[in-house]
Write a protein that holds these residues in place. Structure first.
Motif, PDB file in Angstrom:
ATOM      1  N   ASN A 167       2.919   3.964   2.278  1.00 12.73           N
ATOM      2  CA  ASN A 167       3.029   5.356   2.690  1.00 12.73           C
ATOM      3  C   ASN A 167       1.866   5.747   3.596  1.00 12.73           C
ATOM      4  N   VAL A 168       0.651   5.292   3.261  1.00 13.22           N
ATOM      5  CA  VAL A 168      -0.513   5.585   4.107  1.00 13.22           C
ATOM      6  C   VAL A 168      -0.319   4.987   5.496  1.00 13.22           C
ATOM      7  N   ARG A 169       0.143   3.743   5.525  1.00 13.56           N
ATOM      8  CA  ARG A 169       0.381   3.085   6.822  1.00 13.56           C
ATOM      9  C   ARG A 169       1.412   3.852   7.643  1.00 13.56           C
ATOM     10  N   TYR A 170       2.446   4.337   6.998  1.00  7.67           N
ATOM     11  CA  TYR A 170       3.482   5.099   7.695  1.00  7.67           C
ATOM     12  C   TYR A 170       2.938   6.422   8.215  1.00  7.67           C
ATOM     13  N   ARG A 171       2.075   7.067   7.428  1.00  9.99           N
ATOM     14  CA  ARG A 171       1.529   8.365   7.835  1.00  9.99           C
ATOM     15  C   ARG A 171       0.560   8.241   9.001  1.00  9.99           C
ATOM     16  N   PHE A 172      -0.233   7.156   9.033  1.00  9.64           N
ATOM     17  CA  PHE A 172      -1.286   7.017  10.036  1.00  9.64           C
ATOM     18  C   PHE A 172      -1.184   5.648  10.727  1.00  9.64           C
ATOM     19  N   PRO A 173      -0.135   5.441  11.509  1.00 12.91           N
ATOM     20  CA  PRO A 173       0.069   4.119  12.124  1.00 12.91           C
ATOM     21  C   PRO A 173      -0.974   3.776  13.188  1.00 12.91           C
ATOM     22  N   GLN A 174      -1.629   4.787  13.775  1.00 10.67           N
ATOM     23  CA  GLN A 174      -2.558   4.534  14.874  1.00 10.67           C
ATOM     24  C   GLN A 174      -4.005   4.383  14.418  1.00 10.67           C
TER      25      GLN A 174
END
Length: 451
Positions: A167-174
C-alpha cells in the motif's frame, strides 16, 4: 563487638553478587537466550534481491542476493534501458553457515550510473539467473527528493507487513528510497529473513534501502554480535564499518544522511560518537538526517537508552541535525526541542513502527504528540528550503504533519497537526497497569487542550 572495615566490604560485595545472580536469573532469557534456528534449505536460484546505496556518493548502488547449492561465481548483468549495451560485473560471494543451514550471500556494485537514467538488471550464480529488475536514478536538475521512513517491521511468520508495504508503494511510487530503523526481522533466523524479504519484495529490487541494525538483528550474549547475514544483505556496511560499529553516511542532494547502531555495548559507543562527530563536522549540506534504532528520549521510561542520549544528542544539537528517525518502542511519538519561550526548534525526533506488536508507553512531557495501537509510515519530502514530515496510519489517514523551514531568516518549525486528534488507545495492558495507562492518557489529553 567491632566489625572490621574489611569484613564490611566483603559482606557488601557478597550481597552485590547475590543480587546480581538473582537479576541474571530473572533476565536470563531476555539478555542471553537465543532460540534455536529452524532448519532451512535454500534453492540454487538467486533470490532475495536487494538494491541499496553504495559507498561512492549519491550515484553509487549495490545489489545483494542469496542462494543455496554450491556457488562458483556471482555476477551482475545490467543495461541502460534503450541503449542496447549490456555490462557484466563480477560480484563477491561468501559462504555463511548458521545453526539451521547454510547459504551463499552475494553482492556486487554497479558502475558508471548517470543521473536520470533507467537501468534493467539481473544477478547470476553460475548458470542460474534471477528475474530482470529495473530502477531509475534521481535527476541532477532539482534539489527535491523524498523518501519513506518505516520503524520496526518485526513481523511474525505469515504476517501482514507485505500488504502494508504494498500500500505504501502504491501511495508513493515516485519516492527516491526507503529508510528502516531496525528490527527488520523478528529473530536472526533464515525463516524470518524470508518473511521480511517477502514483505518488501516489490520494493527491495527497485528502490534503494537504508536499514539501521536493531536489537532483533543481534545475537544475544555477554558481548552481543550482529547477525552475520545483516551486513551482507545491506552491503554498504561492509565498507563503512568504523571500529566494529555498523555505521553509514551518504550525501544525497543537499542532505547528509547518517545511520547509527545504537545496539552496541557501551564501550563501542565512544568510537561511534567519534565517527559521528567527524561525519557531522565534515558535512556542508543544508539538511542533516540521522537514523538509529533506540529513541534518544525513550517513551518507555526517562532513564531508558540514557547512554545513547549522552553519547549522541549533544552532537545532534551542536552540529545542527534537523531530523532524528527512531524505532524500537512500537508506538508513534514526535518531539521537538523548545526554546525558553516555547518556540519549537530542531532537532525533530520521530519514533515510529509498522509492527503488528504494540508496546506500552509512558507519557513524556518533552514530546508533542503520541499515537498507540496502530501501524504508521512516514513520507519525508525535501524541497529547497523546506523539509516536510507527514505520518500516516495504515488506512492512509494523515496522522501528523509538520515542516522545517531553513533559510536566511533562520530555522522555523511549523506544526500543522494541532487539529488532528491523537489516538491514545490502551494497548494489551490489563488490571492496575491498564487503569494507570488510562489515567495518564487522560492527563495527557487535558494537557494538550490547555496548550
Amino acid at each position: 563487638m567491632r566489625v572490621s572495615k574489611k569484613k564490611i566490604f566483603w559482606g557488601f560485595m557478597f550481597l552485590i553478587l547475590i543480587a546480581g545472580g538473582i537479576i541474571c536469573k530473572i533476565r536470563w532469557k531476555v539478555w542471553f537466550y537465543n532460540r534455536p534456528e529452524i532448519s532451512y534449505v535454500l534453492t540454487n536460484e538467486p533470490q532475495r534481491v536487494i538494491l541499496t546505496f553504495g559507498n561512492d556518493g549519491e550515484l553509487s548502488r549495490n545489489v545483494s542476493w542469496v542462494c543455496g547449492g554450491v556457488s562458483k561465481q556471482a555476477k551482475l548483468e545490467y543495461t541502460k534501458i534503450g541503449s542496447g549495451d549490456t555490462l557484466i560485473i563480477d560480484g563477491s560471494s561468501k559462504f555463511l553457515k548458521s545453526l539451521g543451514g547454510f547459504s551463499y550471500t552475494n553482492w556486487a556494485k554497479f558502475k558508471d550510473l548517470a543521473y536520470g537514467n533507467s537501468y534493467s538488471y539481473r544477478v547470476w550464480n553460475d548458470d542460474r539467473a534471477s528475474s530482470w529488475y529495473s530502477f531509475t536514478m534521481q535527476p541532477d536538475s532539482t534539489d527535491h527528493f523524498s523518501f519513506i521512513f518505516v520503524g520496526d517491521v518485526q513481523d511474525t511468520l505469515h504476517g501482514k507487513t507485505r500488504d502494508f508495504m504494498e500500500n505504501v508503494r502504491y501511495r508513493f511510487p515516485q519516492t527516491d528510497f526507503y529508510m528502516l530503523a531496525g528490527d527488520f526481522i523478528e529473530r536472526p533466523m533464515d525463516c524470518y529473513w524470508e518473511e521480511a524479504y517477502q514483505s518488501i519484495d516489490s520494493i527491495a529490487p527497485s528502490k534503494p534501502l537504508l536499514v539501521s541494525p536493531g536489537n532483533h538483528e543481534y545475537v544475544k550474549g555477554i558481548v552481543r554480535t550482529l547477525e552475520q547475514r545483516f551486513n551482507y544483505s545491506f552491503s554498504y556496511l561492509l565498507e563503512s564499518e568504523y571500529k566494529n560499529n555498523n555505521v553509514y553516511s551518504i550525501d544525497y542532494k543537499d542532505a547528509t544522511i547518517i545511520t547509527l547502531d545504537s545496539n552496541r555495548d557501551p564501550w563501542f559507543l565512544f568510537s561511534q560518537r567519534e565517527w559521528l562527530e567527524k561525519t557531522l563536522k565534515n558535512s556542508d549540506k543544508k539538511w542533516k538526517i540521522v537514523m538509529l534504532h533506540h529513541p534518544v528520549y525513550s517513551i518507555k521510561g526517562k532513564t531508558n537508552n540514557i547512554l545513547v542520549r549522552w553519547m549522541f544528542d549533544p552532537l545532534f544539537k551542536e552540529y545542527g541535525v534537523d531530523l532524528v528517525l527512531q524505532g524500537h518502542e512500537h508506538n508513534y511519538a514526535r518531539m521537538t526541542n523548545k526554546e525558553g519561550d516555547g518556540k519549537m526548534i530542531t532537532p525533530v525526533y520521530l519514533v515510529s513502527h509498522a509492527s503488528p506488536k504494540g508496546y506500552r508507553l509512558e507519557f513524556n512531557d518533552k514530546y508533542d504528540r503520541f499515537g498507540t495501537n496502530n501501524r504508521f509510515y512516514q513520507n519525508i519530502d525535501v524541497r529547497g528550503d523546506t523539509l516536510r514530515i507527514q505520518a500516516f496510519l495504515e488506512n492512509d489517514s494523515l496522522y501528523d504533519d509538520m515542516q522545517i523551514v531553513k533559510n536566511a531568516s533562520g530555522i522555523q518549525v511549523i506544526d500543522y497537526a494541532q487539529n488532528i486528534p491523537e489516538i491514545l488507545e490502551m494497548p494489551w495492558l490489563t488490571g492496575k497497569k491498564a487503569k494507570e495507562f488510562e489515567q495518564n492518557a487522560e492527563k495527557w489529553r487535558k494537557r494538550s487542550l490547555v496548550q
